[in-house]
Design a protein around this motif. Structure first.
Motif, PDB file in Angstrom:
ATOM      1  N   MET A   1       0.838  -1.203   0.000  1.00 56.39           N
ATOM      2  CA  MET A   1       0.000   0.000   0.000  1.00 56.39           C
ATOM      3  C   MET A   1       0.871   1.250   0.000  1.00 56.39           C
ATOM      4  O   MET A   1       1.920   1.281   0.645  1.00 56.39           O
ATOM      5  N   LEU A   2       0.431   2.250  -0.731  1.00 61.72           N
ATOM      6  CA  LEU A   2       1.171   3.503  -0.800  1.00 61.72           C
ATOM      7  C   LEU A   2       0.929   4.318   0.471  1.00 61.72           C
ATOM      8  O   LEU A   2      -0.207   4.488   0.911  1.00 61.72           O
ATOM      9  N   GLN A   3       1.996   4.805   1.049  1.00 62.18           N
ATOM     10  CA  GLN A   3       1.925   5.625   2.252  1.00 62.18           C
ATOM     11  C   GLN A   3       2.619   6.957   1.981  1.00 62.18           C
ATOM     12  O   GLN A   3       3.586   7.023   1.207  1.00 62.18           O
ATOM     13  N   VAL A   4       2.135   8.005   2.642  1.00 57.94           N
ATOM     14  CA  VAL A   4       2.710   9.341   2.461  1.00 57.94           C
ATOM     15  C   VAL A   4       2.820  10.032   3.818  1.00 57.94           C
ATOM     16  O   VAL A   4       1.886  10.000   4.617  1.00 57.94           O
ATOM     17  N   LYS A   5       3.959  10.652   4.055  1.00 54.59           N
ATOM     18  CA  LYS A   5       4.108  11.548   5.201  1.00 54.59           C
ATOM     19  C   LYS A   5       4.605  12.881   4.682  1.00 54.59           C
ATOM     20  O   LYS A   5       5.616  12.944   3.969  1.00 54.59           O
ATOM     21  N   ILE A   6       3.894  13.950   5.013  1.00 55.67           N
ATOM     22  CA  ILE A   6       4.267  15.295   4.594  1.00 55.67           C
ATOM     23  C   ILE A   6       5.100  15.939   5.696  1.00 55.67           C
ATOM     24  O   ILE A   6       4.674  16.002   6.851  1.00 55.67           O
ATOM     25  N   GLU A 122       5.688  -1.500  -7.117  1.00 53.43           N
ATOM     26  CA  GLU A 122       4.658  -1.800  -8.124  1.00 53.43           C
ATOM     27  C   GLU A 122       3.759  -0.600  -8.419  1.00 53.43           C
ATOM     28  O   GLU A 122       2.894  -0.675  -9.289  1.00 53.43           O
ATOM     29  N   GLU A 123       3.957   0.490  -7.698  1.00 52.45           N
ATOM     30  CA  GLU A 123       3.109   1.667  -7.883  1.00 52.45           C
ATOM     31  C   GLU A 123       3.618   2.527  -9.027  1.00 52.45           C
ATOM     32  O   GLU A 123       4.827   2.721  -9.189  1.00 52.45           O
ATOM     33  N   GLU A 124       2.686   3.058  -9.826  1.00 54.82           N
ATOM     34  CA  GLU A 124       3.040   3.862 -10.986  1.00 54.82           C
ATOM     35  C   GLU A 124       2.562   5.309 -10.810  1.00 54.82           C
ATOM     36  O   GLU A 124       1.483   5.563 -10.272  1.00 54.82           O
ATOM     37  N   PHE A 125       3.380   6.224 -11.297  1.00 59.76           N
ATOM     38  CA  PHE A 125       3.091   7.650 -11.212  1.00 59.76           C
ATOM     39  C   PHE A 125       3.249   8.255 -12.604  1.00 59.76           C
ATOM     40  O   PHE A 125       4.288   8.074 -13.243  1.00 59.76           O
ATOM     41  N   ASN A 142      -0.710   9.652  -9.165  1.00 55.39           N
ATOM     42  CA  ASN A 142      -0.945   8.228  -8.950  1.00 55.39           C
ATOM     43  C   ASN A 142      -2.437   7.965  -9.103  1.00 55.39           C
ATOM     44  O   ASN A 142      -3.241   8.350  -8.248  1.00 55.39           O
ATOM     45  N   ALA A 143      -2.814   7.332 -10.225  1.00 58.42           N
ATOM     46  CA  ALA A 143      -4.231   7.115 -10.531  1.00 58.42           C
ATOM     47  C   ALA A 143      -4.871   6.107  -9.589  1.00 58.42           C
ATOM     48  O   ALA A 143      -6.045   6.236  -9.229  1.00 58.42           O
ATOM     49  N   LYS A 144      -4.116   5.098  -9.180  1.00 59.79           N
ATOM     50  CA  LYS A 144      -4.669   4.043  -8.324  1.00 59.79           C
ATOM     51  C   LYS A 144      -5.203   4.611  -7.020  1.00 59.79           C
ATOM     52  O   LYS A 144      -6.295   4.243  -6.558  1.00 59.79           O
ATOM     53  N   TYR A 145      -4.472   5.512  -6.427  1.00 60.33           N
ATOM     54  CA  TYR A 145      -4.886   6.096  -5.151  1.00 60.33           C
ATOM     55  C   TYR A 145      -5.524   7.479  -5.317  1.00 60.33           C
ATOM     56  O   TYR A 145      -5.970   8.068  -4.333  1.00 60.33           O
ATOM     57  N   GLY A 146      -5.552   7.982  -6.550  1.00 61.77           N
ATOM     58  CA  GLY A 146      -6.185   9.275  -6.796  1.00 61.77           C
ATOM     59  C   GLY A 146      -5.501  10.425  -6.104  1.00 61.77           C
ATOM     60  O   GLY A 146      -6.157  11.272  -5.491  1.00 61.77           O
ATOM     61  N   VAL A 147      -4.159  10.463  -6.213  1.00 58.27           N
ATOM     62  CA  VAL A 147      -3.386  11.524  -5.563  1.00 58.27           C
ATOM     63  C   VAL A 147      -2.484  12.200  -6.589  1.00 58.27           C
ATOM     64  O   VAL A 147      -1.820  11.540  -7.390  1.00 58.27           O
ATOM     65  N   GLU A 179      -3.956  19.853 -16.991  1.00 57.44           N
ATOM     66  CA  GLU A 179      -3.298  18.791 -16.244  1.00 57.44           C
ATOM     67  C   GLU A 179      -3.920  18.504 -14.879  1.00 57.44           C
ATOM     68  O   GLU A 179      -3.732  17.419 -14.342  1.00 57.44           O
ATOM     69  N   CYS A 180      -4.649  19.467 -14.332  1.00 54.23           N
ATOM     70  CA  CYS A 180      -5.306  19.255 -13.034  1.00 54.23           C
ATOM     71  C   CYS A 180      -6.803  18.994 -13.203  1.00 54.23           C
ATOM     72  O   CYS A 180      -7.326  17.981 -12.737  1.00 54.23           O
ATOM     73  N   PHE A 181      -7.484  19.905 -13.896  1.00 57.37           N
ATOM     74  CA  PHE A 181      -8.941  19.821 -13.975  1.00 57.37           C
ATOM     75  C   PHE A 181      -9.420  18.725 -14.914  1.00 57.37           C
ATOM     76  O   PHE A 181     -10.626  18.458 -14.988  1.00 57.37           O
ATOM     77  N   SER A 182      -8.516  18.081 -15.626  1.00 55.03           N
ATOM     78  CA  SER A 182      -8.887  16.921 -16.443  1.00 55.03           C
ATOM     79  C   SER A 182      -8.968  15.644 -15.613  1.00 55.03           C
ATOM     80  O   SER A 182      -9.448  14.613 -16.091  1.00 55.03           O
ATOM     81  N   LEU A 183      -8.544  15.713 -14.355  1.00 58.29           N
ATOM     82  CA  LEU A 183      -8.568  14.549 -13.471  1.00 58.29           C
ATOM     83  C   LEU A 183      -9.908  14.467 -12.745  1.00 58.29           C
ATOM     84  O   LEU A 183     -10.647  15.452 -12.665  1.00 58.29           O
ATOM     85  N   PRO A 184     -10.254  13.286 -12.211  1.00 55.76           N
ATOM     86  CA  PRO A 184     -11.533  13.148 -11.487  1.00 55.76           C
ATOM     87  C   PRO A 184     -11.659  14.142 -10.341  1.00 55.76           C
ATOM     88  O   PRO A 184     -10.666  14.487  -9.692  1.00 55.76           O
TER      89      PRO A 184
END
Length: 214
Positions: A1-6, A122-125, A142-147, A179-184
């Motif tokens: 699973m993809l994890q993120v810390k800012i 295995e995650e693609e960006f 990252n389309a899989k996680y929508g980020v 590039e931004c508003f074309s995304l979900p």
């Protein structure tokens, strides 16, 4: 699973993202803007192995720690677009101007054009080319996680500045639309500064671009 810390760094409170695969513990850092020792400590506390440093653009507060971290971890530097090479070439002079510690030089391993696919385990960006704030700005999606990592293109309630050398306001607006508003609409984004938001929220409420989607 993809994890993120800012991890906010520097006086500009730039959001450096530590992104990792929870199974392999392999990680990348997006926009390591400063405070290299702090970022090294965060990575060690999480038990991660950093594989690369990714850059959205060449400004000091996004790239200031990259040289030192490259030396510490011996990892490649990926991005931004080569049009931002002049910003990275000036990083020591700009640091002196703002009274920042003088950073190590940044040597980019791979310039990006937009359209490439970068991998972390295995995650693609997807790399999305979004000039305007700087001429060589890129984003990572990252389309899989929508980020989406927007750098300084789009913020919650705001957009990037274009009063720096080779900034272009109309180009920035075009990049946001394309590039931004074309995304979900439910796509979450992590910007270079400030809180997270969603594409749908900004379409409706961002005073710089609201009502202009499409």
């Amino acid at each position: 699973m993809l994890q993120v810390k800012i991890v906010p760094v520097t006086a500009f409170q730039q959001n450096c993202s530590i992104v990792w695969d929870s199974e392999t513990k392999e990680a990348i850092l997006i926009d390591a803007g400063g405070e290299a020792e702090k970022l090294i400590a965060e990575v060690e506390a999480l038990g991660l192995t950093v594989k690369a440093l990714w850059l959205t653009h060449g400004h000091l507060d996004h790239a200031g720690a990259v040289g030192a971290l490259t030396e510490a971890w011996n990892v490649p530097v990926i991005g931004p677009h080569k049009e931002d090479a002049f910003w990275l070439d000036m990083i020591q002079d700009v640091s002196a101007k703002y009274g920042f510690p003088i950073p190590e030089n940044v040597n980019v391993t791979q310039w990006l054009e937009g359209g490439e696919t970068l991998k972390l385990g295995e995650e693609e960006f997807e790399v999305r080319f979004a000039p305007g704030h700087t001429p060589g700005h890129v984003m990572f999606y990252n389309a899989k996680y929508g980020v989406l990592w927007t750098g300084d293109v789009l913020f919650k309630g705001s957009i990037g500045r274009t009063d720096f050398p080779r900034g272009n306001h109309q180009q920035l607006l075009d990049s946001i639309q394309r590039e931004c508003f074309s995304l979900p609409d439910d796509t979450q984004f992590i910007s270079g500064h400030g809180p997270m938001s969603t594409i749908g929220y900004e379409k409706q409420h961002n005073p710089f671009v609201a009502g202009k989607a499409g």
